[in-house]
Design a protein around this motif. Sequence first.
Motif, short mmCIF file in Angstrom:
data_model
loop_
_atom_site.label_atom_id
_atom_site.label_comp_id
_atom_site.label_asym_id
_atom_site.label_seq_id
_atom_site.Cartn_x
_atom_site.Cartn_y
_atom_site.Cartn_z
N LEU A 572 0.39 11.63 -2.66
CA LEU A 572 1.01 10.55 -1.90
C LEU A 572 2.07 11.07 -0.95
O LEU A 572 2.40 10.41 0.04
CB LEU A 572 1.59 9.51 -2.85
N ILE A 573 2.60 12.26 -1.20
CA ILE A 573 3.65 12.81 -0.36
C ILE A 573 3.16 13.02 1.06
O ILE A 573 3.92 12.85 2.04
CB ILE A 573 4.18 14.13 -0.97
N VAL A 574 1.84 13.34 1.20
CA VAL A 574 1.28 13.57 2.54
C VAL A 574 1.29 12.27 3.33
O VAL A 574 1.65 12.23 4.52
CB VAL A 574 -0.15 14.14 2.43
N LEU A 575 0.89 11.18 2.68
CA LEU A 575 0.87 9.88 3.36
C LEU A 575 2.28 9.42 3.70
O LEU A 575 2.51 8.87 4.78
CB LEU A 575 0.16 8.85 2.46
N LEU A 576 3.20 9.64 2.80
CA LEU A 576 4.59 9.22 3.06
C LEU A 576 5.19 9.98 4.23
O LEU A 576 5.86 9.40 5.09
CB LEU A 576 5.46 9.43 1.82
N GLU A 577 4.96 11.27 4.25
CA GLU A 577 5.49 12.06 5.35
C GLU A 577 4.85 11.65 6.67
O GLU A 577 5.52 11.62 7.72
CB GLU A 577 5.26 13.54 5.08
N ALA A 578 3.55 11.31 6.65
CA ALA A 578 2.87 10.88 7.87
C ALA A 578 3.41 9.55 8.37
O ALA A 578 3.49 9.29 9.58
CB ALA A 578 1.37 10.79 7.64
N LEU A 579 3.82 8.67 7.41
CA LEU A 579 4.33 7.34 7.78
C LEU A 579 5.83 7.31 8.01
O LEU A 579 6.38 6.24 8.24
CB LEU A 579 3.97 6.33 6.68
N PHE A 645 7.96 5.96 -7.76
CA PHE A 645 6.64 6.29 -7.21
C PHE A 645 5.87 5.03 -6.85
O PHE A 645 5.23 4.96 -5.78
CB PHE A 645 5.85 7.12 -8.24
N CYS A 646 5.92 4.01 -7.69
CA CYS A 646 5.24 2.75 -7.39
C CYS A 646 5.83 2.09 -6.15
O CYS A 646 5.09 1.51 -5.33
CB CYS A 646 5.34 1.81 -8.59
N GLU A 647 7.11 2.18 -5.97
CA GLU A 647 7.72 1.61 -4.77
C GLU A 647 7.24 2.35 -3.52
O GLU A 647 6.97 1.71 -2.48
CB GLU A 647 9.24 1.68 -4.90
N ASP A 648 7.16 3.67 -3.61
CA ASP A 648 6.64 4.43 -2.47
C ASP A 648 5.17 4.05 -2.17
O ASP A 648 4.76 3.91 -1.01
CB ASP A 648 6.74 5.93 -2.74
N PHE A 649 4.38 3.89 -3.23
CA PHE A 649 2.98 3.50 -3.04
C PHE A 649 2.88 2.13 -2.40
O PHE A 649 2.04 1.90 -1.52
CB PHE A 649 2.26 3.51 -4.39
N GLU A 650 3.74 1.20 -2.83
CA GLU A 650 3.75 -0.13 -2.23
C GLU A 650 4.09 -0.07 -0.75
O GLU A 650 3.53 -0.83 0.07
CB GLU A 650 4.73 -1.02 -2.96
N SER A 651 4.97 0.81 -0.37
CA SER A 651 5.33 0.97 1.04
C SER A 651 4.12 1.47 1.86
O SER A 651 3.82 0.95 2.95
CB SER A 651 6.50 1.94 1.17
N VAL A 652 3.42 2.48 1.30
CA VAL A 652 2.24 3.00 2.00
C VAL A 652 1.17 1.92 2.07
O VAL A 652 0.53 1.70 3.13
CB VAL A 652 1.71 4.26 1.27
N GLU A 653 0.99 1.21 0.96
CA GLU A 653 -0.03 0.16 0.92
C GLU A 653 0.28 -0.94 1.93
O GLU A 653 -0.64 -1.41 2.65
CB GLU A 653 -0.10 -0.42 -0.50
N ALA A 654 1.53 -1.34 2.03
CA ALA A 654 1.89 -2.41 2.95
C ALA A 654 1.60 -2.01 4.40
O ALA A 654 1.10 -2.83 5.21
CB ALA A 654 3.35 -2.76 2.77
N LYS A 655 1.86 -0.79 4.76
CA LYS A 655 1.63 -0.37 6.16
C LYS A 655 0.13 -0.22 6.45
O LYS A 655 -0.32 -0.53 7.56
CB LYS A 655 2.37 0.94 6.43
N MET A 656 -0.62 0.23 5.48
CA MET A 656 -2.08 0.31 5.70
C MET A 656 -2.67 -1.09 5.85
O MET A 656 -3.54 -1.33 6.71
CB MET A 656 -2.73 1.04 4.52
N ILE A 657 -2.24 -2.04 5.05
CA ILE A 657 -2.74 -3.42 5.17
C ILE A 657 -2.36 -4.00 6.52
O ILE A 657 -3.18 -4.67 7.19
CB ILE A 657 -2.20 -4.28 4.02
N ALA A 658 -1.14 -3.75 6.96
CA ALA A 658 -0.71 -4.25 8.26
C ALA A 658 -1.54 -3.65 9.38
O ALA A 658 -1.92 -4.33 10.35
CB ALA A 658 0.78 -3.96 8.46
N ALA A 659 -1.85 -2.35 9.27
CA ALA A 659 -2.68 -1.70 10.31
C ALA A 659 -4.09 -2.27 10.30
O ALA A 659 -4.69 -2.52 11.36
CB ALA A 659 -2.69 -0.20 10.07
N ASP A 660 -4.66 -2.49 9.12
CA ASP A 660 -6.01 -3.07 9.04
C ASP A 660 -6.04 -4.47 9.64
O ASP A 660 -7.01 -4.86 10.30
CB ASP A 660 -6.47 -3.12 7.58
#
Length: 693
Positions: A572-579, A645-660
């Motif tokens: 997940l660190i790769v996705l967080l750094e990308a976002l 970690f769950c909070e970070d995942f929720e952040s990544v998830e929220a941005k992917m849903i917004a992009a979709d």
Amino acid sequence: MALSYFQERGTPASLDGSSPVTPSGPASRGANALSSRITSVLSASYADLEIRDALETLDARGVKNTAETRRQIRLDVQKEVIQCNGEIVKDFGEVAEQLRRIGTAIKSLNSYCADMRSHIAAANRETGPVLEEATTLMTQRKQVESKQQILQAFNSHFLVSDEEATVLTSTAEPVNEEFFQVLTRVKKINHDCEVLLGTEDQRLGLEVLEHSSKQLNAAFQKLYRWIQREFKTLDLENPQISASVRRSLRVLAERPTLFQSCLDSFAEARESILSDSFHAALTGSASEGEHIATKPIEFHAHDPLRYVGDMLAWVHSTTVSEREALENLFISDGDEIKRSIQEGLESEPWLKEEGTEIFDGRKALNQLVSRDLTGVARLLRQRTEQVIQSHDDATLAYKITNLIGFYKSTFVKLLGVDSDVLDIFSTLEASAMRQFRANMRDYVAAVQGDLAVAPADLSPPDFLDDALQTLKVLAKSYDTSAAGTDDQGHGFQAVLVEALDPFMAGCVNLQKGLEQPGSAIFAINCLMATKEVLSVYPFAKERVEDMNDTIEEQVAQLVEYQHQFLLHESGLIVLLEALSDITDSDESLKSIAQLDAFKPDALVAASQQLDEFLPSALIDAAENLKRLKNRKMIQDITDQAASSFCEDFESVEAKMIAADDLFYDEDKEDEEQEPALRDLFPRTSGEIRVLLS
């Protein structure tokens, strides 16, 4: 007489009381006489006392109311009156004869009286000088008697007999009730001389004052020597001091100089006696070579702490006994002694210091007991310092420090804060504390060579375990002493500085050579072990709170380490750094699909890595902290990291849903579109939380 009566009755009077008129005829005269008679009868008051007496007299005579009697009654009455008058004249004649005889006797008496007066006058002329001389002698006698009474009163009040003077001043005579009675009388004589000094002739007053002052000085000297002799033989162990000594001290207080000198002598004698008793209790033999029955302290107290404790217990017991024995000396008669000293200072004002209290019984008692213990305290200091300096055990030195501190607080209650004995205890306490610091520093210097590397299991090093064992003993000693409750633990901070801080500093040096998570785990293990020892003592609360803050800092570092571990192992660190540079704007969100990490192949790979990581994520994370001694803390740290970690995942998830949502077009629903990010990365935050719970 009858003729005059009928003449009067035959002469009428006028009805109106005027002068009579010449009757004109017999009828007229008869009518007037009858009228007058009727008027006279009618006007008579038969209730008059004279009439009643007259009627009673007639009744007593037995006179009958007849015509003959009425005609003769006046004549009979006049006859009786004449007879009575004749008898009276005869009696007066006899009286006159007796008066003539009395006059003759009176003349004879007058002659005799004249002769007597002439004789008395002659006698007065002859005895006059003698009477005058006798009167003078009587007056002089009264004056002499008055002077004699005054002299007797003076002698009885202002002079004492030779026997009383002997009782007062002779050392051969005992100090008993008679002595105090004579002393009281001489003191009153000395005081009453002020009356004599107020007269015109002051010579007598000065002589009496000088004589009484000499007697008083001799009496107080006798009393002073007697009290000194009594003090030498007074048995304070049995424990009540005699009433005669207390009374003597109260009287002697009127001479403050003698009173203080007496107390000084008593203190010196008691100091010597108590010093010998203490030496005998230590060694088993007194200074005179006599042996005592009890077992000496030096023979049965092999342990240094018990040896010091037995000495302090003996001193405490002796102090209590000494105070109880002397308490009646100053407390029961404290007010009387104060008044006596006040009287003495008034007679000797040069002895009084301004601003000082005249006498405080309890303070004087404490000072006297302190002076009695001076020799004992000096010997106690020598023996205790020998014990302290002859042992290199820091624990022993600190136990002695607390023991001395405990007895010091006890002696404060017994003797007050101004007692000189407390200086000895303060000196001993400071000496023992210095020895404790020196021993601890020597021990720290000895173990510094062991401070090489931390143990492999990151447990507290051996030197810390040894230090904590020592700290337990020190803390228990402090807790059982009076210091543990008196200063809220401030005194224990010095112990922590010497007995804990150097070893904690050594642990910090070892921690510097470790990497995370070993560094934080080692620090927490050391802190938790130390906290376990100190947390049971309220006086170490402040240090425990400081340790809690440090532990929280180390825990935060471990939480962050575990958080990073979860991010890297899950990919997940790769996705967080990308976002990290993506904002909430539509343009920024649309650029997510163009990022390398979110391209289909990369995102599918990240999803597979996440799926492989999740089943054993918590086990792997907990394995990082397995050397942490507190198992519950391992669980708490891992849970906090998983939550982050769950909070970070929720952040990544929220941005992917917004992009979709931005790329999805409902009009082209039937047409083939590019796969959504969520399709390539299907895990949801709810699933993650379930798997990491």
